[in-house]
Design a protein around this motif. Structure first.
Motif, PDB file in Angstrom:
ATOM      1  N   UNK A   1       0.831  -1.211   0.000  1.00 46.80           N
ATOM      2  CA  UNK A   1       0.000   0.000   0.000  1.00 46.80           C
ATOM      3  C   UNK A   1       0.863   1.259   0.000  1.00 46.80           C
ATOM      4  N   UNK A   2       1.884   1.238   0.854  1.00 43.72           N
ATOM      5  CA  UNK A   2       2.740   2.421   0.985  1.00 43.72           C
ATOM      6  C   UNK A   2       3.543   2.652  -0.296  1.00 43.72           C
ATOM      7  N   UNK A   3       4.079   1.584  -0.857  1.00 45.59           N
ATOM      8  CA  UNK A   3       4.887   1.701  -2.081  1.00 45.59           C
ATOM      9  C   UNK A   3       4.017   2.168  -3.255  1.00 45.59           C
ATOM     10  N   UNK A   4       2.806   1.605  -3.373  1.00 45.09           N
ATOM     11  CA  UNK A   4       1.922   2.000  -4.476  1.00 45.09           C
ATOM     12  C   UNK A   4       1.418   3.431  -4.277  1.00 45.09           C
ATOM     13  N   UNK A   5       1.120   3.787  -3.034  1.00 44.35           N
ATOM     14  CA  UNK A   5       0.667   5.154  -2.775  1.00 44.35           C
ATOM     15  C   UNK A   5       1.767   6.151  -3.145  1.00 44.35           C
ATOM     16  N   UNK A   6       3.007   5.807  -2.820  1.00 40.40           N
ATOM     17  CA  UNK A   6       4.144   6.657  -3.195  1.00 40.40           C
ATOM     18  C   UNK A   6       4.227   6.777  -4.714  1.00 40.40           C
ATOM     19  N   UNK A   7       3.966   5.667  -5.388  1.00 44.02           N
ATOM     20  CA  UNK A   7       4.051   5.681  -6.844  1.00 44.02           C
ATOM     21  C   UNK A   7       2.988   6.542  -7.494  1.00 44.02           C
TER      22      UNK A   7
END
Lengths: 171, 171
Positions: free
Chosen positions: B22-28
């Motif tokens: 979730x965190x990595x995709x949100x950053x993306x």
């Protein structure tokens, strides 16, 4: 950015084209599958006539400017107000802009105006952010300061707050 | 949900475990690569001691409750205030809860308290939302009304506002 360098009127921005992948991934990580975002047939029946991006996706762009540029890495997000003014469609190119309104030195807090615009210059989002810039920002979370301790001593005016430079001269 | 069914005190919630993805995709999708979210070594040097989730990810959970449950599909997001109270870590399970504070019938607007809590019951986010429920919500964006017009007539008490049921009896 060093807290002491931040002053009212300073600004920064990022620009992003909102793609279908952004909307689909945003729906996935947040769980917001509102048909207004996900269902082209349902969305055709709304006043917007087509799928719209999540309002919070634009809010994420503001978070990106704050976390990446002004104040930048290390900043702690305290609060944000958001007013969604116009829909953002897939294919729109959004500019998220932040501008320092005031700095509360004692509390290391910064208040910023936060706005997003589409490619036609129409404002799509308005609001204000409140952030806190910890002293540790320079020790751990800010790679610029961490990587080059030697540089700091030599370029005090660029990287060091004025207070510290003053202390150094007195000792 | 029908606008006329919405009343102060009604509430709804969703719960999500915040994963690394979730965190990595949100950053993306947002571009917010603040090392506090992305860099475990940098984050270890902050007061939180580890990577934290984006505050706006929790705000997205609020958007999800509004768009999916209360008021639900068709709702238009007008505004949101956010106060980030505590960090959310990867692995935390967040409950996003909304509660109707007031309904402005003439303008079809609903004001809601919006709060997020972690698995320990600690509040991590506070704020208020303002949404608008268009009449078209039942015509295009709300699949419940669109799919089953016959059902509506038969189950007036479940799907129809009290006002409409009253009118039906008089005719």
């Amino acid at each position: 950015m060093e807290f002491s360098e931040i002053a009212a009127g300073m600004n920064a921005e990022i620009r992003r084209t909102v793609t279908d992948a952004d909307v689909v991934l945003f729906a996935g990580v947040t769980g917001d599958m509102n048909p207004a975002h996900m269902d082209a047939v349902a969305a055709a029946g709304t006043r917007f006539g087509q799928r719209v991006a999540h309002g919070m996706l634009c809010a994420g762009y503001i978070s990106a400017v704050l976390g990446m540029k002004l104040p930048g890495p290390g900043v702690i997000y305290m609060g944000q107000s958001l007013r969604f003014m116009r829909p953002v469609f897939i294919g729109d190119t959004v500019t998220a802009r932040v501008e320092v309104l005031s700095v509360v030195t004692e509390k290391r807090r910064v208040q910023l105006a936060t706005r997003c615009f589409n490619q036609n210059g129409e404002q799509v989002l308005d609001g204000e952010a409140l952030v806190w810039v910890p002293e540790e920002a320079g020790d751990g979370a800010n790679p610029v300061r961490k990587r080059a301790p030697v540089k700091k001593a030599g370029k005090a005016k660029q990287n060091e707050p004025v207070k510290k430079a003053g202390k150094a001269k007195r000792s």
